[in-house]
Design a protein around this motif. Sequence first.
Motif, PDB file in Angstrom:
ATOM      1  N   VAL A   1       0.829  -1.202   0.000  1.00 27.77           N
ATOM      2  CA  VAL A   1       0.000   0.000   0.000  1.00 27.77           C
ATOM      3  C   VAL A   1       0.868   1.258   0.000  1.00 27.77           C
ATOM      4  O   VAL A   1       0.437   2.315  -0.494  1.00 27.77           O
ATOM      5  N   ASP A   2       2.086   1.194   0.523  1.00 28.23           N
ATOM      6  CA  ASP A   2       2.987   2.348   0.475  1.00 28.23           C
ATOM      7  C   ASP A   2       3.308   2.728  -0.960  1.00 28.23           C
ATOM      8  O   ASP A   2       3.337   3.916  -1.310  1.00 28.23           O
ATOM      9  N   TYR A   3       3.552   1.723  -1.778  1.00 28.04           N
ATOM     10  CA  TYR A   3       3.878   1.950  -3.185  1.00 28.04           C
ATOM     11  C   TYR A   3       2.664   2.462  -3.960  1.00 28.04           C
ATOM     12  O   TYR A   3       2.733   3.448  -4.702  1.00 28.04           O
ATOM     13  N   VAL A   4       1.523   1.798  -3.777  1.00 31.24           N
ATOM     14  CA  VAL A   4       0.314   2.136  -4.538  1.00 31.24           C
ATOM     15  C   VAL A   4      -0.192   3.532  -4.187  1.00 31.24           C
ATOM     16  O   VAL A   4      -0.552   4.324  -5.067  1.00 31.24           O
ATOM     17  N   SER A   5      -0.224   3.855  -2.899  1.00 27.34           N
ATOM     18  CA  SER A   5      -0.735   5.166  -2.490  1.00 27.34           C
ATOM     19  C   SER A   5       0.183   6.291  -2.950  1.00 27.34           C
ATOM     20  O   SER A   5      -0.289   7.366  -3.343  1.00 27.34           O
ATOM     21  N   ALA A   6       1.506   6.058  -2.923  1.00 29.74           N
ATOM     22  CA  ALA A   6       2.441   7.091  -3.392  1.00 29.74           C
ATOM     23  C   ALA A   6       2.290   7.325  -4.887  1.00 29.74           C
ATOM     24  O   ALA A   6       2.323   8.474  -5.360  1.00 29.74           O
ATOM     25  N   LYS A   7       2.109   6.260  -5.648  1.00 31.22           N
ATOM     26  CA  LYS A   7       1.928   6.402  -7.097  1.00 31.22           C
ATOM     27  C   LYS A   7       0.633   7.152  -7.408  1.00 31.22           C
ATOM     28  O   LYS A   7       0.594   8.017  -8.291  1.00 31.22           O
ATOM     29  N   SER A   8      -0.439   6.809  -6.700  1.00 31.83           N
ATOM     30  CA  SER A   8      -1.713   7.501  -6.905  1.00 31.83           C
ATOM     31  C   SER A   8      -1.595   8.975  -6.552  1.00 31.83           C
ATOM     32  O   SER A   8      -2.098   9.849  -7.280  1.00 31.83           O
ATOM     33  N   ASP A   9      -0.941   9.292  -5.451  1.00 34.73           N
ATOM     34  CA  ASP A   9      -0.764  10.681  -5.039  1.00 34.73           C
ATOM     35  C   ASP A   9       0.058  11.452  -6.067  1.00 34.73           C
ATOM     36  O   ASP A   9      -0.221  12.635  -6.342  1.00 34.73           O
ATOM     37  N   ALA A  10       1.057  10.811  -6.647  1.00 33.89           N
ATOM     38  CA  ALA A  10       1.884  11.475  -7.664  1.00 33.89           C
ATOM     39  C   ALA A  10       1.052  11.811  -8.908  1.00 33.89           C
ATOM     40  O   ALA A  10       1.198  12.901  -9.494  1.00 33.89           O
ATOM     41  N   ILE A  11       0.176  10.909  -9.325  1.00 33.28           N
ATOM     42  CA  ILE A  11      -0.669  11.173 -10.498  1.00 33.28           C
ATOM     43  C   ILE A  11      -1.586  12.373 -10.236  1.00 33.28           C
ATOM     44  O   ILE A  11      -1.762  13.250 -11.096  1.00 33.28           O
ATOM     45  N   ILE A  12      -2.165  12.425  -9.036  1.00 37.75           N
ATOM     46  CA  ILE A  12      -3.055  13.545  -8.693  1.00 37.75           C
ATOM     47  C   ILE A  12      -2.292  14.860  -8.710  1.00 37.75           C
ATOM     48  O   ILE A  12      -2.762  15.872  -9.280  1.00 37.75           O
ATOM     49  N   LYS A  13      -1.110  14.892  -8.129  1.00 36.86           N
ATOM     50  CA  LYS A  13      -0.336  16.135  -8.039  1.00 36.86           C
ATOM     51  C   LYS A  13       0.130  16.590  -9.421  1.00 36.86           C
ATOM     52  O   LYS A  13       0.132  17.793  -9.719  1.00 36.86           O
ATOM     53  N   ILE A  14       0.540  15.658 -10.286  1.00 33.11           N
ATOM     54  CA  ILE A  14       0.972  16.043 -11.626  1.00 33.11           C
ATOM     55  C   ILE A  14      -0.204  16.603 -12.423  1.00 33.11           C
ATOM     56  O   ILE A  14      -0.081  17.617 -13.130  1.00 33.11           O
ATOM     57  N   LYS A  15      -1.376  15.972 -12.310  1.00 32.16           N
ATOM     58  CA  LYS A  15      -2.557  16.473 -13.035  1.00 32.16           C
ATOM     59  C   LYS A  15      -2.924  17.880 -12.568  1.00 32.16           C
ATOM     60  O   LYS A  15      -3.219  18.773 -13.386  1.00 32.16           O
ATOM     61  N   LYS A  16      -2.927  18.119 -11.260  1.00 34.55           N
ATOM     62  CA  LYS A  16      -3.238  19.450 -10.757  1.00 34.55           C
ATOM     63  C   LYS A  16      -2.202  20.483 -11.212  1.00 34.55           C
ATOM     64  O   LYS A  16      -2.555  21.621 -11.574  1.00 34.55           O
ATOM     65  N   ALA A  17      -0.934  20.112 -11.203  1.00 33.10           N
ATOM     66  CA  ALA A  17       0.120  21.032 -11.630  1.00 33.10           C
ATOM     67  C   ALA A  17      -0.007  21.358 -13.113  1.00 33.10           C
ATOM     68  O   ALA A  17       0.182  22.512 -13.529  1.00 33.10           O
ATOM     69  N   PHE A  18      -0.335  20.374 -13.936  1.00 29.67           N
ATOM     70  CA  PHE A  18      -0.526  20.618 -15.371  1.00 29.67           C
ATOM     71  C   PHE A  18      -1.720  21.536 -15.611  1.00 29.67           C
ATOM     72  O   PHE A  18      -1.677  22.433 -16.457  1.00 29.67           O
ATOM     73  N   ASP A  19      -2.806  21.328 -14.874  1.00 32.76           N
ATOM     74  CA  ASP A  19      -3.977  22.195 -15.041  1.00 32.76           C
ATOM     75  C   ASP A  19      -3.662  23.631 -14.644  1.00 32.76           C
ATOM     76  O   ASP A  19      -4.104  24.584 -15.298  1.00 32.76           O
ATOM     77  N   ALA A  20      -2.891  23.785 -13.556  1.00 34.52           N
ATOM     78  CA  ALA A  20      -2.564  25.129 -13.091  1.00 34.52           C
ATOM     79  C   ALA A  20      -1.631  25.860 -14.046  1.00 34.52           C
ATOM     80  O   ALA A  20      -1.643  27.098 -14.112  1.00 34.52           O
ATOM     81  N   ASN A  21      -0.830  25.152 -14.801  1.00 28.21           N
ATOM     82  CA  ASN A  21       0.141  25.767 -15.729  1.00 28.21           C
ATOM     83  C   ASN A  21      -0.269  25.608 -17.188  1.00 28.21           C
ATOM     84  O   ASN A  21       0.556  25.849 -18.086  1.00 28.21           O
ATOM     85  N   ASP A  22      -1.526  25.206 -17.446  1.00 33.03           N
ATOM     86  CA  ASP A  22      -2.046  25.056 -18.813  1.00 33.03           C
ATOM     87  C   ASP A  22      -1.174  24.143 -19.673  1.00 33.03           C
ATOM     88  O   ASP A  22      -0.904  24.423 -20.850  1.00 33.03           O
ATOM     89  N   ILE A  23      -0.716  23.072 -19.064  1.00 31.01           N
ATOM     90  CA  ILE A  23       0.060  22.065 -19.799  1.00 31.01           C
ATOM     91  C   ILE A  23      -0.896  20.967 -20.244  1.00 31.01           C
ATOM     92  O   ILE A  23      -1.658  20.426 -19.436  1.00 31.01           O
ATOM     93  N   LEU A  24      -0.860  20.651 -21.497  1.00 28.17           N
ATOM     94  CA  LEU A  24      -1.836  19.729 -22.088  1.00 28.17           C
ATOM     95  C   LEU A  24      -1.316  18.294 -22.104  1.00 28.17           C
ATOM     96  O   LEU A  24      -0.188  18.034 -22.531  1.00 28.17           O
ATOM     97  N   ILE A  25      -2.162  17.388 -21.618  1.00 26.74           N
ATOM     98  CA  ILE A  25      -1.922  15.953 -21.796  1.00 26.74           C
ATOM     99  C   ILE A  25      -2.818  15.521 -22.955  1.00 26.74           C
ATOM    100  O   ILE A  25      -4.035  15.419 -22.795  1.00 26.74           O
ATOM    101  N   PRO A  26      -2.270  15.313 -24.141  1.00 25.87           N
ATOM    102  CA  PRO A  26      -3.110  15.103 -25.332  1.00 25.87           C
ATOM    103  C   PRO A  26      -3.792  13.742 -25.325  1.00 25.87           C
ATOM    104  O   PRO A  26      -3.291  12.775 -24.768  1.00 25.87           O
ATOM    105  N   PHE A  27      -4.967  13.720 -25.984  1.00 30.50           N
ATOM    106  CA  PHE A  27      -5.655  12.455 -26.209  1.00 30.50           C
ATOM    107  C   PHE A  27      -5.084  11.788 -27.451  1.00 30.50           C
ATOM    108  O   PHE A  27      -4.649  12.465 -28.387  1.00 30.50           O
TER     109      PHE A  27
END
Length: 309
Positions: A247-273
């Motif tokens: 759970v240490d590994y899984v929760s850290a990976k999930s938290d990293a995905i959330i933080k990267i998505k929020k940072a990209f939204d705040a800086n208008d960085i696009l994750i393309p489809f």
Amino acid sequence: MKDINDAVELLWSKLEAWGEHIVLMLPNIFVALVLLVITFYIAGFVRNWLGKFINRFSHSAALNNLILTMLHIGMLMIGFFFVLSILNLDRVVISLLAGVGIVGLALGFAFQDIAANFISGTIIAVQKPFGVGDMIETNDYFGVIERITLRTIDIRKVTGELVRVPNKMVFENPLTNYSIHGTRRIDLEVGVSYAEDLEQVQQVVIEALQDVKNRVKTRDIEVMYDAFGDSSINFKARFWVSYSRQVDYVSAKSDAIIKIKKAFDANDILIPFPIRTLDFAIKGGEKLSEELQAVNAVLKNGQQQGGQS
């Protein structure tokens, strides 16, 4: 009548001979019984004394019990053979030794898999490549070690199932111990648009991952680009986390995905489809609308002809 008397006399003579032999053997029988009692006492004393001594050098309860049991049985066997020798049963001793050898050889062939697991378990207990509570992966089984015996290793999978893996399989196949160092690296794959400033993306990701759960602060965060994708430039964000449970590994990976998505939204960085082109197999470059009109016309004509009929 004479035959009966002869048989009785023969039986009586035999009994007298046995009785005389027993009387002559009484001192030997007494000594043999005393030796047998002493053997049991000494074997028990040595086992208890050695048990306290051996625990200082080996922390494997299974291996310790094995050594003490074999020593105890060996001492009893030696004393038993001495007892037979005192009773002038040397031939019995030789027969027993020969029988033990033959039986041991037969059992070795019959239970070679059990013997292999037993030997593998002994080597594992001596080398101690893992312990109870470690997270390991072996033979396509991933989970926490719950119990180690001289025959099997009990693994509790992350989904809850208990698997008992024979020691031979663990000893002969590759094994990964995730708990041995207490840390584990997470490699997170991400993609950004071709229009983005890649150096800015690098900096944004590094800043976003500073406060990820369980992250090891003494190790740097690495953001490395590694491929030109179909619709994005792909990179890997790599960082280390403290690791004792999955759970240490899984929760850290999930938290990293959330933080990267929020940072990209705040800086208008696009994750393309991903972009997909649909091919309807239209020949000659004709427009799709024209083809649809022709199909509709054919359907209407069919309906009109059906109504007239």
